[in-house]
Scaffold this motif. Structure first.
Motif, PDB file in Angstrom:
ATOM      1  N   SER A   1       7.022  -0.348   3.350  1.00  0.00           N
ATOM      2  CA  SER A   1       5.874  -0.447   4.043  1.00  0.00           C
ATOM      3  C   SER A   1       6.126  -0.881   5.473  1.00  0.00           C
ATOM      4  O   SER A   1       5.433  -0.369   6.591  1.00  0.00           O
ATOM      5  CB  SER A   1       4.615  -1.455   3.703  1.00  0.00           C
ATOM      6  OG  SER A   1       5.335  -2.782   3.594  1.00  0.00           O
TER       7      SER A   1
ATOM      8  N   GLN B   1      -0.929  -3.070   3.038  1.00  0.00           N
ATOM      9  CA  GLN B   1       0.210  -3.125   2.065  1.00  0.00           C
ATOM     10  C   GLN B   1       1.492  -4.295   2.697  1.00  0.00           C
ATOM     11  O   GLN B   1       1.999  -5.297   2.005  1.00  0.00           O
ATOM     12  CB  GLN B   1       1.040  -2.167   1.923  1.00  0.00           C
ATOM     13  CG  GLN B   1       1.774  -1.965   0.572  1.00  0.00           C
ATOM     14  CD  GLN B   1       1.237  -2.397  -0.725  1.00  0.00           C
ATOM     15  OE1 GLN B   1       0.342  -2.193  -0.913  1.00  0.00           O
ATOM     16  NE2 GLN B   1       2.051  -3.165  -1.463  1.00  0.00           N
TER      17      GLN B   1
ATOM     18  N   TRP C   1      -5.513   5.932  -4.399  1.00  0.00           N
ATOM     19  CA  TRP C   1      -4.731   7.201  -3.386  1.00  0.00           C
ATOM     20  C   TRP C   1      -4.145   8.350  -4.270  1.00  0.00           C
ATOM     21  O   TRP C   1      -3.712   9.231  -3.981  1.00  0.00           O
ATOM     22  CB  TRP C   1      -3.628   6.622  -2.765  1.00  0.00           C
ATOM     23  CG  TRP C   1      -4.054   6.182  -1.288  1.00  0.00           C
ATOM     24  CD1 TRP C   1      -4.093   4.816  -0.999  1.00  0.00           C
ATOM     25  CD2 TRP C   1      -4.619   6.824  -0.157  1.00  0.00           C
ATOM     26  NE1 TRP C   1      -4.621   4.759   0.219  1.00  0.00           N
ATOM     27  CE2 TRP C   1      -4.941   5.795   0.799  1.00  0.00           C
ATOM     28  CE3 TRP C   1      -4.371   8.351   0.125  1.00  0.00           C
ATOM     29  CZ2 TRP C   1      -5.323   6.360   2.054  1.00  0.00           C
ATOM     30  CZ3 TRP C   1      -4.960   8.673   1.211  1.00  0.00           C
ATOM     31  CH2 TRP C   1      -5.179   7.726   2.112  1.00  0.00           C
TER      32      TRP C   1
ATOM     33  N   GLU D   1       4.670  10.656  -0.481  1.00  0.00           N
ATOM     34  CA  GLU D   1       3.927   9.368  -0.306  1.00  0.00           C
ATOM     35  C   GLU D   1       3.069   8.919  -1.643  1.00  0.00           C
ATOM     36  O   GLU D   1       2.737   7.970  -2.020  1.00  0.00           O
ATOM     37  CB  GLU D   1       3.286   9.311   0.867  1.00  0.00           C
ATOM     38  CG  GLU D   1       3.972   9.541   2.178  1.00  0.00           C
ATOM     39  CD  GLU D   1       4.991   8.309   2.487  1.00  0.00           C
ATOM     40  OE1 GLU D   1       4.685   7.095   1.823  1.00  0.00           O
ATOM     41  OE2 GLU D   1       5.987   8.575   3.225  1.00  0.00           O
TER      42      GLU D   1
ATOM     43  N   ILE E   1      -4.329   0.621  -4.224  1.00  0.00           N
ATOM     44  CA  ILE E   1      -3.392   1.636  -4.049  1.00  0.00           C
ATOM     45  C   ILE E   1      -3.469   2.792  -5.212  1.00  0.00           C
ATOM     46  O   ILE E   1      -3.359   4.034  -4.875  1.00  0.00           O
ATOM     47  CB  ILE E   1      -1.986   0.967  -4.306  1.00  0.00           C
ATOM     48  CG1 ILE E   1      -1.776  -0.009  -3.506  1.00  0.00           C
ATOM     49  CG2 ILE E   1      -0.908   2.119  -3.309  1.00  0.00           C
ATOM     50  CD1 ILE E   1      -0.388  -0.886  -3.777  1.00  0.00           C
TER      51      ILE E   1
ATOM     52  N   LEU F   1       3.406   5.645  -3.588  1.00  0.00           N
ATOM     53  CA  LEU F   1       2.141   4.556  -3.918  1.00  0.00           C
ATOM     54  C   LEU F   1       1.785   4.192  -5.370  1.00  0.00           C
ATOM     55  O   LEU F   1       1.795   3.142  -5.580  1.00  0.00           O
ATOM     56  CB  LEU F   1       1.016   5.071  -3.037  1.00  0.00           C
ATOM     57  CG  LEU F   1       0.867   5.029  -1.711  1.00  0.00           C
ATOM     58  CD1 LEU F   1      -0.221   5.774  -1.068  1.00  0.00           C
ATOM     59  CD2 LEU F   1       0.875   3.581  -1.180  1.00  0.00           C
TER      60      LEU F   1
END
Lengths: 94, 252
Positions: free
Chosen positions: B141, B101, B28, B37, B25, B41
């Motif tokens: 999620s 996720q 990202w 977001e 993750i 994350l």
């Protein structure tokens, strides 16, 4: 039509008994995800016990151009402030 | 296999899964489609790193050879890792990352709920702390899977593709072996298979709301929990372990 998610204003209450304060804004598709985004963006360091989110479009705001008529009349009226009173020590902080 | 050996294996399975998913993750960071977001994350990755520290520290303690959580994370090679294959799958697009996720979060929340009642107090304590974080992860999620699944034609198709690609990695979470037998007997951890019915119910419910079709084929890739990994893990470790390998003992 815009591809952007709507803008939301975020209000956080720091502790019980305090009022919610505006902390910033964010984009989200709906109220539920705005709430989650607010949690992630604005309460990572233990800042709050309660969150409000309001879609920015729903907030009616005063226009900057109206500043004069709205606020200046209060300028010259010092007697509206309670600064002429002696505050007894027993009263504590005001 | 004695109790401590089984416990060590189990703790690696828990800690390595959170570690590798956290790393995935974190890839990202700075790249998510929107900043909100991106931050979310990164928060999840940090939660998982925190949990990893607990699991691997306890693993080192149980092993009794003086290895710390950092040693275990940075100085083992792929075949000594015990993470689920699911978590080493490449990120794909944002929707696929959130699908992976979700499939992990639901399993983890059910596992932690059982571990809160573990006969080993150290494990019960970790589960208690982690389950609050995971309750949030699964809510987030699940919402994203539903929004994207029941979104536009394109987002729906991407989520359906992600589900079909990842679903063969779900079964591994519920396959028990010798390690689990020992721990079930000692009241330390649940039989993995016992989590399946509730998992299927929750996942089925979310997929229904997301208008996504669960694959009917129950084929399950497995091997992660015994150290047989896909080629992806090597690349993850090369990235993650580089600093400690090139500059042994380096500290911040």
């Amino acid at each position: 039509m815009s591809n952007e998610w709507p803008l939301w204003e975020v209000f956080i209450r720091g502790q019980h008994g305090m009022s919610h304060r505006h902390v910033g804004s964010l984009h989200a598709a709906d109220a539920e995800s705005a709430m989650m985004n607010a949690r992630d963006v604005y309460t990572r360091r233990n800042e709050g016990v309660s969150i409000w989110v309001v879609e920015a479009a729903h907030i009616a705001a005063s226009a900057p151009g109206d500043k004069g008529p709205l606020f200046e009349p209060a300028n010259s009226k010092v007697y509206r402030h309670p600064t002429f009173f002696d505050i007894p020590d027993d009263a504590g902080a005001m | 296999m004695n109790r401590d050996q089984a416990l060590f294996e189990f703790l690696l399975r828990m800690g390595d899964s959170t570690l590798i998913l956290s790393h995935r993750i974190s890839e990202w960071c700075g790249h998510a489609p929107v900043i909100e977001e991106d931050i979310a994350l990164a928060n999840t990755a940090l939660d998982l790193i925190g949990q990893t520290q607990f699991w691997l520290e306890l693993a080192g303690e149980v092993e009794g050879k003086g290895r710390t959580a950092d040693n275990l994370a940075h100085l083992r090679d792929a075949w000594d890792f015990r993470n689920l294959l699911l978590v080493e799958r490449p990120n794909g697009d944002f929707g696929k990352t959130l699908m992976r996720q979700f499939l992990f979060d639901v399993w983890q929340s059910l596992m932690l709920a059982k571990l809160k009642g573990s006969s080993d107090q150290r494990i019960a304590d970790i589960a208690e702390k982690a389950s609050k974080e995971v309750a949030y992860h699964v809510e987030r999620s699940a919402n994203t899977v539903i929004s994207l699944g029941d979104g536009t034609e394109e987002s729906h198709q991407r989520m359906q593709d992600a589900l079909e690609d990842l679903y063969p990695y779900v079964g591994e979470m519920f396959i028990g072996d010798k390690v689990d037998e020992v721990l079930v007997k000692a009241g330390i951890a649940p039989d993995p298979a016992s989590l399946r019915a509730e998992y299927d119910r929750i996942v089925g419910d979310v997929m229904y709301k997301a208008t996504l079709q669960l694959p009917e084929d129950d084929f399950a890739h497995q091997g992660g929990k015994t150290g047989r990994h896909t080629e992806h893990l090597g690349y993850i470790l090369a990235d993650m372990q580089f600093l400690q390998r090139a500059y042994p003992g380096a500290e911040w």
